[in-house]
Write a protein that holds these residues in place. Structure first.
Motif, PDB file in Angstrom:
ATOM      1  N   ALA A   1       0.829  -1.205   0.000  1.00 16.19           N
ATOM      2  CA  ALA A   1       0.000   0.000   0.000  1.00 16.19           C
ATOM      3  C   ALA A   1       0.865   1.258   0.000  1.00 16.19           C
ATOM      4  N   PHE A   2       2.001   1.227   0.724  1.00 18.89           N
ATOM      5  CA  PHE A   2       2.918   2.367   0.729  1.00 18.89           C
ATOM      6  C   PHE A   2       3.501   2.578  -0.666  1.00 18.89           C
ATOM      7  N   ASP A   3       3.913   1.466  -1.326  1.00 12.58           N
ATOM      8  CA  ASP A   3       4.453   1.582  -2.691  1.00 12.58           C
ATOM      9  C   ASP A   3       3.413   2.202  -3.618  1.00 12.58           C
ATOM     10  N   ASP A   4       2.139   1.768  -3.502  1.00 19.17           N
ATOM     11  CA  ASP A   4       1.087   2.327  -4.343  1.00 19.17           C
ATOM     12  C   ASP A   4       0.927   3.825  -4.090  1.00 19.17           C
ATOM     13  N   ALA A   5       0.952   4.205  -2.801  1.00 20.35           N
ATOM     14  CA  ALA A   5       0.788   5.621  -2.461  1.00 20.35           C
ATOM     15  C   ALA A   5       1.932   6.459  -3.037  1.00 20.35           C
ATOM     16  N   ILE A   6       3.177   5.959  -2.938  1.00 19.29           N
ATOM     17  CA  ILE A   6       4.330   6.697  -3.450  1.00 19.29           C
ATOM     18  C   ILE A   6       4.256   6.823  -4.968  1.00 19.29           C
ATOM     19  N   ARG A   7       3.812   5.738  -5.635  1.00 20.21           N
ATOM     20  CA  ARG A   7       3.693   5.815  -7.096  1.00 20.21           C
ATOM     21  C   ARG A   7       2.675   6.889  -7.505  1.00 20.21           C
ATOM     22  N   ASP A   8       1.656   7.114  -6.670  1.00 17.71           N
ATOM     23  CA  ASP A   8       0.684   8.169  -6.959  1.00 17.71           C
ATOM     24  C   ASP A   8       1.224   9.553  -6.596  1.00 17.71           C
ATOM     25  N   ILE A   9       1.905   9.631  -5.438  1.00 15.10           N
ATOM     26  CA  ILE A   9       2.306  10.929  -4.887  1.00 15.10           C
ATOM     27  C   ILE A   9       3.428  11.581  -5.690  1.00 15.10           C
ATOM     28  N   VAL A  10       4.445  10.810  -6.090  1.00 18.56           N
ATOM     29  CA  VAL A  10       5.627  11.396  -6.741  1.00 18.56           C
ATOM     30  C   VAL A  10       5.247  12.196  -7.987  1.00 18.56           C
ATOM     31  N   PRO A  11       4.486  11.611  -8.949  1.00 22.11           N
ATOM     32  CA  PRO A  11       4.129  12.431 -10.116  1.00 22.11           C
ATOM     33  C   PRO A  11       3.061  13.481  -9.809  1.00 22.11           C
ATOM     34  N   LEU A  12       2.181  13.182  -8.849  1.00 25.61           N
ATOM     35  CA  LEU A  12       1.091  14.108  -8.567  1.00 25.61           C
ATOM     36  C   LEU A  12       1.602  15.405  -7.956  1.00 25.61           C
TER      37      LEU A  12
ATOM     38  N   LEU B   1      -1.435   6.217   5.398  1.00 17.73           N
ATOM     39  CA  LEU B   1      -2.411   5.662   4.449  1.00 17.73           C
ATOM     40  C   LEU B   1      -2.108   4.206   4.129  1.00 17.73           C
ATOM     41  N   ALA B   2      -0.817   3.809   4.204  1.00 24.53           N
ATOM     42  CA  ALA B   2      -0.487   2.396   3.997  1.00 24.53           C
ATOM     43  C   ALA B   2      -1.150   1.532   5.075  1.00 24.53           C
ATOM     44  N   GLY B   3      -1.078   1.977   6.337  1.00 23.58           N
ATOM     45  CA  GLY B   3      -1.776   1.261   7.396  1.00 23.58           C
ATOM     46  C   GLY B   3      -3.285   1.327   7.217  1.00 23.58           C
ATOM     47  N   TYR B   4      -3.786   2.469   6.718  1.00 24.03           N
ATOM     48  CA  TYR B   4      -5.224   2.641   6.466  1.00 24.03           C
ATOM     49  C   TYR B   4      -5.740   1.561   5.526  1.00 24.03           C
ATOM     50  N   GLU B   5      -4.963   1.283   4.461  1.00 28.33           N
ATOM     51  CA  GLU B   5      -5.378   0.272   3.484  1.00 28.33           C
ATOM     52  C   GLU B   5      -5.189  -1.135   4.037  1.00 28.33           C
ATOM     53  N   ALA B   6      -4.027  -1.389   4.694  1.00 21.23           N
ATOM     54  CA  ALA B   6      -3.715  -2.750   5.156  1.00 21.23           C
ATOM     55  C   ALA B   6      -4.732  -3.249   6.180  1.00 21.23           C
TER      56      ALA B   6
END
Length: 589
Positions: A462-473, A517-522
């Motif tokens: 979930a953290f990896d997913d969040a970072i993939r969204d955050i970096v370009p955003l 947010l990673a904990g939020y999803e997990a």
């Protein structure tokens, strides 16, 4: 689906009320107008906070929803604040998840731990403490042991049912025959010796039944011993050290390859972007020609042209591709070795289980053999006693007395046989239920063992997913970040690892939010807590606040954020605190 809150003496709010609607609710005001205090009031009625207003002795927050009414009262008790009432979240684990992963104010423990570089693992796995996994595994294993014992008895009973049914039929026929003889003889009598003989015969019948059961159980235990020994002999456990060294070497090679690729990709991406955006004049002097641009290499200073730079970048891209292919092969090798290690560990665990089972079976066999010896010795004693009693009454025993003795003996054996048959039927009826129960317990033990690792992996994913969204955003100054298996936060910038101290305040805040947010999803917090609170993001620019609200929207039914009047990018339903009575009003007066 509106939520209406009434607040009295909570944090900086003396009295106020507001309504939350699904979606983004922006508490918009200047400083000291109760924005953060309103979020604290929401946390209070949900059951995670108790910020009684300074100087007040009592406070209250009430919440009205379509599903019901909730209220939390605060009262000062000496140096602490005592809470009573019915909060929205009644389960302690839900309150912990809310506090860690949904209530994202400045004092959120995960945001603070990221800012200060503290250990994240105990925070990200704290909800697991309420599941008490190890104790649950131990209890499930104890319950499975009890089921195993009952299952063994049920299997014994099922095997003996045909024999017991036939035995009851035979004894019923024998009793009917003896009763007919007694009626014909029309005589009855009792004698102490005959009574003793009848009792001895009845006891010997029970002893023989016990011997039969013990012999049957001992035979089954011997079969289980043979099966476990055969399985143990067939286990093939690879050499631990050699396989471990091979796996470590493969992991080191893969890490080296991934670092090289990451370094090359950083060089390639930076230079490709300069060329793609035609901004080489930022790095070197450029002479624009009719055919091509001439420039000095910004690394070595040699004269070159734009086409040559492009060719060199293409060659670098090919080199990255080749190294990526090689790294993929190494990754497959690591996965293969990891599967072998896990398979080896599984066989080793099975070996330990088999040795434990063999030890227990040998102990059980010894106990059965001892009990068999005792039963056989008692059978011999009773046989001798029966012979003695028969000899004493043989000379003068009358036919009626013999019939009575035999009848009593037959009835005793019949009662015992019926009782044994009824007990066996009762146990046999539970056979399928016990098998199903054992299977469920085994599956539950396996699920509990995988639970912690599953949550940790889901958190990292979930953290990896969040970072993939955050970096370009948010166009961050770092190109990637990840959580290690020990939940260490690693950030990469310009192709190398960077410390958190080298990042901007806003970037650190984004990393803190991504981790929460990673904990939020997990932990599926959205299913536990319908509200997400976000407060005090001073390090994030206005336009990024707008992107952040878009990014967070849809995660929770109610998203509540604080905002200043100038934060135009935070666009949602505004909550105006101007009608509230707040502590700052008294200070101003």
């Amino acid at each position: 689906m509106s939520w209406h809150l009434d607040v009295e003496h909570v944090a900086g709010i003396r009295r106020g009320s507001a309504t939350l609607e699904p979606g983004l609710n922006a508490v918009r005001a200047s400083n000291w107008q109760g924005k953060s205090s309103f979020l604290a009031a929401i946390a209070t009625v949900l059951g995670t906070a108790s910020p009684l207003t300074e100087g007040a002795t009592e406070g209250r927050v009430s919440l009205s929803t379509d599903d019901g009414e909730y209220a939390v009262e605060l009262a000062r008790d000496g140096g602490r604040v005592r809470t009573t009432g019915e909060p929205y979240l009644s389960d302690e684990a839900d309150r912990v998840c809310a506090d860690l992963f949904a209530f994202l104010g400045e004092e959120n423990e995960i945001r603070r731990a990221v800012r200060e570089g503290d250990d994240l693992e105990p925070l990200l796995t704290r909800p697991l403490d309420f599941e008490d996994i190890d104790a649950n595994i131990a209890e499930a294993r104890r319950e499975r042991d009890r089921v195993d014992e009952a299952l063994s008895e049920a299997e014994d009973a099922a095997d003996r049912l045909p024999t017991l049914t036939g035995r009851v039929s035979e004894l019923e026929a024998e009793v009917e025959e003896l009763e007919a003889k007694r009626a014909a003889a029309d005589a009855a009598g009792e004698d102490e010796t005959r009574e003793a003989l009848s009792d001895a015969r009845a006891e010997r019948s029970r002893v023989k039944s016990r011997i039969d059961r013990l012999e049957s159980t001992a035979g089954r235990v011997r079969e289980q011993l043979d099966a476990r020994n055969e399985e143990l002999d067939g286990l093939d456990v690879e050499d631990d050290e050699e396989l471990a060294r091979e796996l470590d070497a493969a992991k080191r090679e893969l890490n080296r390859q991934e670092r090289d690729i990451e370094l090359l990709r950083g060089v390639y991406d930076a230079n490709r972007r300069v060329v793609a955006e035609d901004r080489t004049e930022l790095l070197t002097d450029v002479t624009h020609g009719l055919v091509d641009d001439e420039l000095a290499c910004w690394v070595c200073g040699a004269e070159t042209d734009a086409s040559s730079v492009t060719e060199r970048l293409d060659a670098l891209a090919e080199r990255i591709e080749r190294r990526t292919t090689a790294a993929e092969a190494s990754r497959e090798r690591v996965e293969e070795l990891t599967e072998r290690v896990e398979s080896r560990e599984k066989r080793r665990r099975r070996e330990r289980e088999l040795r434990t089972e063999l030890r227990e079976l040998r102990e059980r066999r010894s106990d059965l053999e001892r009990r068999l010896d005792d039963a056989r010795e008692r059978d011999a004693e009773l046989a001798e006693r029966i012979d003695d009693l028969r000899e004493r009454i043989e000379s003068d025993a009358e036919q009626v007395t013999d019939i009575e003795s035999d009848l009593k003996y037959a009835k005793a054996r019949l009662d015992d046989a019926k009782s044994e048959l009824e007990s066996a039927e009762t146990k046999a009826e539970k056979l399928e239920s016990l098998r199903s129960q054992r299977q469920s317990l085994t599956e539950e033990i396996a699920r509990l063992r995988r639970r912690k690792q599953k949550i940790k992996k889901e958190t990292r994913d979930a953290f990896d997913d969040a970072i993939r969204d955050i970096v370009p955003l948010f166009e961050t100054g770092f190109e990637s970040a990840r959580l290690t298996s020990e939940f260490d936060l690693v950030v990469a910038r310009d192709g190398r690892e960077a410390s958190l101290g080298a990042l901007s305040e806003g970037e650190v805040e984004l990393l803190g939010l991504a981790t929460a947010l990673a904990g939020y999803e997990a932990f599926d917090v959205a299913e536990r807590v319908p509200v997400m609170l976000v407060d005090r993001l001073g390090g994030i620019a206005d336009e990024n606040l707008g992107r952040l609200t878009d990014y967070l929207s849809g995660r929770a039914t109610y998203l509540v954020m604080t905002a200043y009047p100038e934060h135009s990018a935070v666009a949602g339903r505004d909550i105006d605190p101007s009608d509230w009575s707040v502590v700052s009003d008294s200070a101003a007066q």
